[in-house]
Design an enzyme around this catalytic site. Structure first.
Site, PDB file in Angstrom:
ATOM      1  N   HIS A 160       0.763  -1.115   0.052  1.00 52.10           N
ATOM      2  CA  HIS A 160       0.010   0.042  -0.034  1.00 52.10           C
ATOM      3  C   HIS A 160       0.940   1.135  -0.031  1.00 52.10           C
ATOM      4  O   HIS A 160       0.386   2.391  -0.225  1.00 52.10           O
ATOM      5  CB  HIS A 160      -0.789  -0.179   1.348  1.00 52.10           C
ATOM      6  CG  HIS A 160      -2.065  -1.230   1.217  1.00 52.10           C
ATOM      7  ND1 HIS A 160      -3.369  -0.769   0.755  1.00 52.10           N
ATOM      8  CD2 HIS A 160      -2.104  -2.372   1.346  1.00 52.10           C
ATOM      9  CE1 HIS A 160      -4.050  -1.778   0.908  1.00 52.10           C
ATOM     10  NE2 HIS A 160      -3.248  -2.568   1.162  1.00 52.10           N
ATOM     11  N   ASP A 368       3.717   9.401  -1.699  1.00 51.30           N
ATOM     12  CA  ASP A 368       2.687   8.777  -0.990  1.00 51.30           C
ATOM     13  C   ASP A 368       2.398   7.630  -2.105  1.00 51.30           C
ATOM     14  O   ASP A 368       2.720   7.417  -3.168  1.00 51.30           O
ATOM     15  CB  ASP A 368       1.416   9.653  -1.085  1.00 51.30           C
ATOM     16  CG  ASP A 368       0.517   9.562   0.269  1.00 51.30           C
ATOM     17  OD1 ASP A 368       0.527   8.489   0.683  1.00 51.30           O
ATOM     18  OD2 ASP A 368      -0.188  10.499   0.497  1.00 51.30           O
TER      19      ASP A 368
END
Length: 470
Positions: A160, A368
């Site tokens: 993730h 991110d």
């Protein structure tokens, strides 16, 4: 149909409204086949069973046809595995912050020990035809431990967070062992093509892997398939939230209160990867360079608490409070504060109204994996009068959301100019950009992500083999 087994650091009851994105994503698939969800209970016991680290007790709860099974961790294991190696080493390094890594000896051993514990507790619960999906950096070596214990089930892994370039990955203590364990999986999923490319470069340069057709890699006598599976949001649910009583009231209240202002919004965890100090400096530059925004532009910045027992997070909280106070002191008026800084979690049902009331959404992380706030901001907009998304090119979402205004958050001056462009963008251009962005997040929503990954795993023609986890 095979049962789905989910393994993640934390477990959430998918029936509860605050279950989180992963529970929402997997809920549909889990309910279809029945499922087992396994992970840490969140409980820390001061002494493990028998006084031996790595022997936590199990807890079982039934949520419809989904079995939730969790294991406790003793203090020693939690501190080494979770605070130490996972969040003190892997999190900062995978986000390119080598300076914040805590490379204390013993962390890696605790990380190994907890992954072995998870494998040992999970193995007796498995059925021969279960399909296993392991999530995130906390549990990278889990498949290797299961293989060593004789597990032959199909196993997929999804990262993730970002996958860093080879030279950054090489700084991780025990990185050779860690990356080797990825080959115990049958399918590896990454957030973006850039992450997949970094993985490919690493395994070719460090593990001398052979690149096979169709996204397969061969090393350590194992073949693993790897691909980019960008995670999405439940667009329809977000639109419904925007139209609920709470969402509508928030929108109307903000529109009335700021009828003479232009709102900008940022919603983030208080984390050094999110670029929040840089964002505040950029807002100061916006007010300085474009003085027409004084007494007009207002930034609402929500920074939810995160890991406040870690020094790096305490430091960024102090920095944010200083920056926001200084900007408000230098530019504020009796009836206008440039920044509304909120250091607490805001209820999810209220966020769509905040997004919709804001002319500009600021999503400017330094790095991110994906960043779902960017997609939530798009979904919450009124298509007839949409706001503009200003998005860091270093967020995984930037690969999909090319119609957003992409920026380099390190470049304060240029980002301020782009925000000014967003504040004054003509309606026709706003509508055109938003329509393209909305269609893309609908096409690749959270259900598409889940379905695509699991279908790929189920259809792989790769019989699992045993792997030595050592």
């Amino acid at each position: 149909m095979s049962r789905l087994v989910i393994v993640s650091n934390r477990v959430a009851d998918p029936r509860k409204p605050a279950a989180g994105g992963l529970a929402v994503a997997l809920g549909e698939s889990m309910k279809k086949t029945g499922a087992l969800w396994f992970g840490w209970s969140g409980e820390i016991i001061e002494e493990a069973d028998g006084g031996v680290p790595g022997e936590g007790r199990l807890h079982t709860e039934q949520a419809g046809n989904i079995e939730l099974v969790t294991v406790d961790l003793c203090r020693e294991d939690h501190d080494a595995y979770y605070l130490g190696y996972a969040n003190g080493v892997l999190w900062p390094v995978f986000h390119y912050r080598l300076d914040l890594g805590n490379y204390e000896p013993g962390f890696a051993e605790g990380y190994r020990r907890v992954n072995e514990l998870f494998a040992r507790k999970l193995l007796p619960l498995l059925r021969p035809d279960d399909q296993i999906w392991v999530h995130d950096y906390h549990l990278i070596p889990l498949a290797a431990n299961l293989r060593a214990m004789g597990c032959r089930n199909r196993m997929g892994f999804f990262l993730h967070i970002p996958m860093p370039p080879p030279l950054i990955t090489a700084t991780i203590p025990h990185q050779e062992w860690l990356m080797r364990t990825l080959f115990a999986y049958d399918l590896l999923g990454f957030q973006s093509d850039a992450d997949l490319l970094n993985f490919s470069h690493y395994v070719q340069s460090e593990a001398h892997a052979d690149v096979l057709p169709d996204g397969r890699y061969r090393a350590f006598d194992r073949t693993v398939q790897a691909g980019a599976f960008p995670i999405g949001i439940d667009v329809d649910e977000l639109i419904r939230l925007a139209e609920t009583k709470e969402g509508s009231q928030m929108f109307k209240r903000l529109r009335e209160e700021y009828s003479r202002r232009q709102l900008l919004v940022g919603v983030d965890r208080l984390d050094y990867s999110k670029g929040l100090p840089q964002r505040m400096r950029t807002f100061r530059e916006l007010l300085t360079r474009f003085p027409e925004n004084k007494n007009s532009a207002t930034l609402i910045q929500i920074a939810s608490p995160s890991r406040e027992d870690v020094d790096a997070y305490t430091n960024i909280r102090t920095e944010m409070e200083h920056l926001c106070g200084a900007i408000n002191g230098d530019f504020g008026e009796l009836d206008w504060m440039p920044i509304r800084y909120i250091h607490r979690t805001v209820a999810r049902k209220r966020l769509p109204g905040l997004y919709r009331a804001s002319r500009v959404g600021l999503v400017t992380p330094l790095r991110d994996g994906m960043n779902l706030v960017a997609k939530e901001y798009i979904a919450a907009q009124d298509p007839e009068d949409p706001g503009v998304l200003v998005l860091s090119r270093f967020a995984g979402a930037a690969e999909q959301l090319k119609e957003a205004l992409l920026v380099n958050p390190y470049d304060i001056e240029h980002t301020a100019k782009v925000i000014q462009q967003a504040l004054h963008m003509p309606l026709d251009e706003r509508r055109t950009r938003h329509a393209a962005l909305l269609q893309r997040i609908k096409d690749q929503d959270i259900h598409w992500w889940c379905r695509t990954f699991l279908d790929t795993l189920a259809n792989l023609d790769l019989p699992p083999l045993l792997l030595d986890a050592k």
